[in-house]
Design an enzyme around this catalytic site. Structure first.
Site: not given
Ligand code: 4LI
Ligand code: NI
Length: 185
Positions: A110, A153-154, A157
């Site tokens: 990341c 993953h994004e 966030h």
């Protein structure tokens, strides 16, 4: 241009906040920010730009990573089957996911994490994402394998979740039940 010194690193509480939805149609300012984010991800994969600006390569970036607590992300990559994905997305939402899981055998990195965190990050093998593109188009994306991993993953966030939150503490390299590793690039 977004540079590495603008990337928020772990420890900053903004990375742990749940982001606010972007009001649509997006403002010129939000569109400008998202298009800068997409350009950053592209630049981070361009040898010349990487050398010139000392960028760290990535395939995705979420707004909290540049200090903006809004539901926007950019992704740019080609998967194992040579299918390319390049999107700036507003308000992405996972509508449904498979039971089956997948993961990157070498773990995840990341841009906000300046250390190697070893371990398997379990992800859904297939997801359907609804979002509005940078161009203002509503889309439903059906993603699997590497593409599904990157989007999860994004999107994490945007909910204040870091990839290592998913790693099994007792046995970091234990593959999850019902999983097959993703083909990497
Ligand atoms: C150079 C030019 C080995 C280690 C293999 C590099 C162009 C790791 C993998 C890239 C790992 C490009 C990536 C992500 C991993 C590891 C992200 C190289 C950039 C591979 C992207 C968001 C997790 C995405 C596959 C700790 C910054 N990206 N590798 N994970 N690539 N890249 N993630 N894992 N082990 N992170 O990092 O953009 S989802 Cl494209
Ligand atoms: Ni990240």
């Amino acid at each position: 241009m977004i540079a590495m010194d603008q990337i928020i690193r772990e420890g900053d509480p903004i990375l742990r906040q749940k982001t606010e939805k972007v009001e649509l149609p997006a403002s010129e300012e939000d569109k400008e920010t998202l298009s800068e984010m997409l350009q950053f991800v592209k630049n981070s994969q361009d040898d010349e730009m990487v050398k010139k600006y000392q960028l760290r390569p990535g395939v995705g970036l979420a707004a909290p990573q540049i200090g903006i607590s809004k539901r926007m992300l950019a992704v740019h990559f080609t998967d194992f089957h040579d299918k390319s994905y390049s999107y700036g997305l507003f308000n992405p939402k996972i509508l449904s996911h498979s039971v089956e899981k997948t993961y990157l055998q070498n773990g995840e990195g990341c841009l906000s994490v300046d250390r190697d965190v070893p371990g398997i990050v379990p992800r859904y093998a297939r997801i359907t994402v609804k979002a509005t593109t940078l161009e203002g188009e509503e889309v439903k994306l059906r993603l699997k394998g590497y593409a599904a991993i990157v989007l999860q993953h994004e999107i994490d966030h945007l909910d204040g979740v870091m990839f290592y939150d998913h790693i099994n503490q007792d046995n970091p390299f234990q593959p999850p039940e019902n999983s097959t590793p993703a083909e990497e690039m």
